[in-house]
Design a protein around this motif. Structure first.
Motif: not given
Length: 226
Positions: A195-210
């Motif tokens: 996920m990215k905005n004008k300041k930085q990038v975020y890394r979000i985990p994804v579950s197998q179920r989700g």
């Protein structure tokens, strides 16, 4: 037409008691270079170097919910503008009555998609817009809400927050500990979301179920033009 449009906006804000931050550009290159996520834009189609249709695409990538008013002398661009989900098509010279009707519709649409949410925690209370939320994550007996400007702590469980945010078409749950705003997703796979905005990038985990639900939500969101 820039001065006329600016005058109409100022008149509209005075009559409706609404405050806008207004930026004007005499060059499409300057507008394209500005990283601001505008909520409403008036775009002339015929411009040198970067034409209006290209500029519309650039603006929509920064804010899929932007209301674009296409301004031109020529009706031949109508089909292309509609293909890009332009909000209104205005032929010069601009008629004030049509302008104000369009602004009323744009404001109604904005309020529908972006509403203020109240955050309470301990003795602090804040108000934020739903569209400014990048993601929400659980933190013990409360949640952390990350926005473009800062991070907030708020009372409530993640499930309660998803119930609040589910009324908007741009939130999804890829993992039992996260709610993400699809507007900010730049890339994802079965393991994580970038996920990215004008300041930085975020890394979000994804579950197998989700993952299946998130993938469906994302493509539905993109397919509907945001």
């Amino acid at each position: 037409w820039i001065d006329q449009t600016t005058g109409f906006i100022k008149k509209y804000t005075n009559e409706k008691n609404i405050r806008f931050d207004i930026k004007t550009y005499t060059s499409s290159e300057l507008a394209a270079a500005d990283k601001t996520r505008f909520d409403i834009a008036f775009v002339d189609i015929e411009m040198p170097k970067i034409d209006g249709l290209t500029l519309i695409s650039i603006l929509q990538k920064r804010n899929p919910h932007i209301a674009i008013f296409v301004v031109t002398f020529y009706g031949c661009y109508l089909d292309e503008a509609m293909d890009l989900n332009a909000f209104r098509f205005i032929v010069k010279p601009i008629e004030s009555e049509r302008f104000f009707r369009g602004m009323d519709a744009a404001i109604r649409n904005y309020k529908k998609l972006s509403r203020k949410l109240t955050l309470d925690y301990a003795d602090e209370t804040y108000s934020i817009f739903s569209t400014d939320i990048i993601y929400v994550t659980t933190q013990n007996d409360h949640v952390q809400i990350v926005t473009d400007d800062r991070q907030y702590v708020a009372a409530g469980r993640l499930k309660e927050w998803f119930e609040k945010l589910s009324v908007y078409p741009y939130f999804s749950v890829p993992h039992h500990s996260y709610i993400v705003n699809l507007n900010y997703v730049s890339y994802f796979n079965r393991r994580e979301i970038f996920m990215k905005n004008k300041k930085q990038v975020y890394r979000i985990p994804v579950s197998q179920r989700g993952y299946p639900t998130f993938k469906t939500d994302y493509y539905s969101f993109v397919g509907n033009g945001g």
